[in-house]
Every structure is written in C-alpha cells, then in structure tokens.
Scaffold this motif. Sequence first.
Motif, mmCIF file in Angstrom:
data_model
loop_
_atom_site.group_PDB
_atom_site.id
_atom_site.type_symbol
_atom_site.label_atom_id
_atom_site.label_comp_id
_atom_site.label_asym_id
_atom_site.label_seq_id
_atom_site.Cartn_x
_atom_site.Cartn_y
_atom_site.Cartn_z
ATOM 1 N N TYR A 153 31.872 65.990 8.484
ATOM 2 C CA TYR A 153 32.600 64.861 7.828
ATOM 3 C C TYR A 153 33.229 64.083 9.092
ATOM 4 N N TYR B 151 39.960 56.549 13.274
ATOM 5 C CA TYR B 151 41.402 56.079 13.221
ATOM 6 C C TYR B 151 41.687 55.277 13.871
ATOM 7 N N TRP C 218 40.120 66.592 16.971
ATOM 8 C CA TRP C 218 40.469 65.202 17.452
ATOM 9 C C TRP C 218 39.773 64.845 18.989
ATOM 10 N N SER D 94 35.981 67.007 10.675
ATOM 11 C CA SER D 94 36.805 67.811 9.697
ATOM 12 C C SER D 94 36.184 69.065 9.969
ATOM 13 N N THR E 44 30.787 60.789 5.250
ATOM 14 C CA THR E 44 30.696 62.068 4.470
ATOM 15 C C THR E 44 29.355 62.495 3.651
ATOM 16 N N ASN F 176 38.840 74.961 6.971
ATOM 17 C CA ASN F 176 40.234 74.676 6.720
ATOM 18 C C ASN F 176 40.732 73.445 6.548
ATOM 19 N N TYR F 177 39.863 72.404 6.775
ATOM 20 C CA TYR F 177 40.070 70.942 6.345
ATOM 21 C C TYR F 177 40.965 70.421 7.738
ATOM 22 N N GLN F 178 41.034 71.055 8.686
ATOM 23 C CA GLN F 178 41.956 70.753 9.860
ATOM 24 C C GLN F 178 41.003 69.697 10.377
ATOM 25 N N LEU F 179 41.464 68.707 11.121
ATOM 26 C CA LEU F 179 40.717 67.626 11.885
ATOM 27 C C LEU F 179 40.676 68.174 13.361
ATOM 28 N N LYS G 63 34.781 56.314 7.244
ATOM 29 C CA LYS G 63 34.517 57.912 7.300
ATOM 30 C C LYS G 63 33.256 57.952 7.176
ATOM 31 N N PHE H 236 35.427 60.641 11.358
ATOM 32 C CA PHE H 236 36.118 59.647 10.868
ATOM 33 C C PHE H 236 36.806 58.973 12.042
ATOM 34 N N LEU I 93 43.246 54.797 8.604
ATOM 35 C CA LEU I 93 41.784 55.180 8.778
ATOM 36 C C LEU I 93 40.911 54.002 8.712
#
Lengths: 118, 113
Positions: free
Chosen positions: B32, B36, B103, B94, B51, B98-101, B49, B34, B46
Amino acid sequence: GAVVSQHPSWVICKSGTSVKIECRSLDFQATTMFWYRQFPKQSLMLMATSNEGSKATYEQGVEKDKFLINHASLTLSTLTVTSAHPEDSSFYICSARDGFAPSSYEQYFGPGTRLTVT
Amino acid sequence: AQSVTQLGSHVSVSEGALVLLRCNYSSSVPPYLFWYVQYPNQGLQLLLKYTSAATLVKGINGFEAEFKKSETSFHLTKPSAHMSDAAEYFCAVSDHSNYQLIWGAGTKLIIKP
C-alpha cells in the motif's frame, strides 16, 4: 470524515517541566495511534505505537520514561514529555487508524504540535 | 524489510511546468503506497494512495501517481505546477503486519515564477 485533532498546536515550556499533548479522533474509533517526531527539514520518525487499552510499543532509542504515552480510550491518546529539555524541542505529530474500517491500513494525521523548551 | 527511496531532496520547476517527484519502494508483499504533502509548520495531508486497485491513481490538487510493479516505483506527477504546490512531499509504504508507515526522506518542491 476521519478527522484527528491535536492540542495544543504549539507550546513553550521551561526546562525541567512536563508537557502533555493530546491527540483526538473526532469521528472514528482510533484503535491504534502513532506518535511521530519531526526534526526541521527531515522526515517523520516514529516514536511509538499504541493500541487502545494497551501499553505503547516504543521504537528503539525512544525513552519510555521520558515520553509517556497513554491511550485509554478509542478517541484519545496523550503524549507527555517529562522533564523537558531544549533537545526535546521538535514538531510532534500523531496519527490514528480505525481498525474496524475497511480501509484500516490508512492513518489519519493530526495537525501537529510545535514544542519549544527554553 | 520494506523501504522507500525518494530521489532528490529538492526539485525545482517553473510555474506551469510538469512536476515529477520520484519514489521507489521495496516490499516483499503487494504494497500500500501513499503520497503526503506538508506545508510549512503544518501536519500532513494525504494526496493519494495505491491499494492494489487501479495502477494510475488520481489525487487531490491535480496530482496523480502510477504504480509500476516492474520498476518498484510510485512517482508523483502534476501536468502544470502552481506556486501553491511549493511544499514538502513524502512517499510512504504501509507495513501490512503492524500498519506502520515506512517513510521516504521527503522532497522539497520549489516553484519558480
């Protein structure tokens, strides 16, 4: 929808005092919240991840006793910088995700808090 | 481990010119992705994205990005730059576990009049 607020937006405090920053999800349930720190002209650095009702998981190098994170409800998380020193001055950003939503992978960001320690 | 590389810490374009901000990622699973934007002293907004649906993703403010699996890229483009586009842009991937981004380092977009 999916609005996250932070309070205060900026704060100045004296060295040795503690500062609390609030992060609220206004229209969704924040099952997970993330706290970031951003130094000038740099990217975001993840400090910790917190799941509602559980202790936060801190990233390597982040002092747990200095940066206290509480996530006691599905709409509120707080970051307390204890015994702040000038080197703690930074831009702190929170984000939240809704674990119940179809787009649960997405994080929604607060506007940030500028902390200056004098 | 996943990672994100943004080529060019600064990109300068003339007003009205094409904007191209580069982002390459590494991921062992379908990512996923993104983009920003961050204006000075503000939080992140945002832009768009990816997905795993359409590979060409349209976002806000006229920006779009194309997911290219073969090139592991997710470059951000805008046909015609406006002065108001001057800001810092971050690409992120992503972590599914653990859904952390994760960067990228960010790219500062400078618009010349």
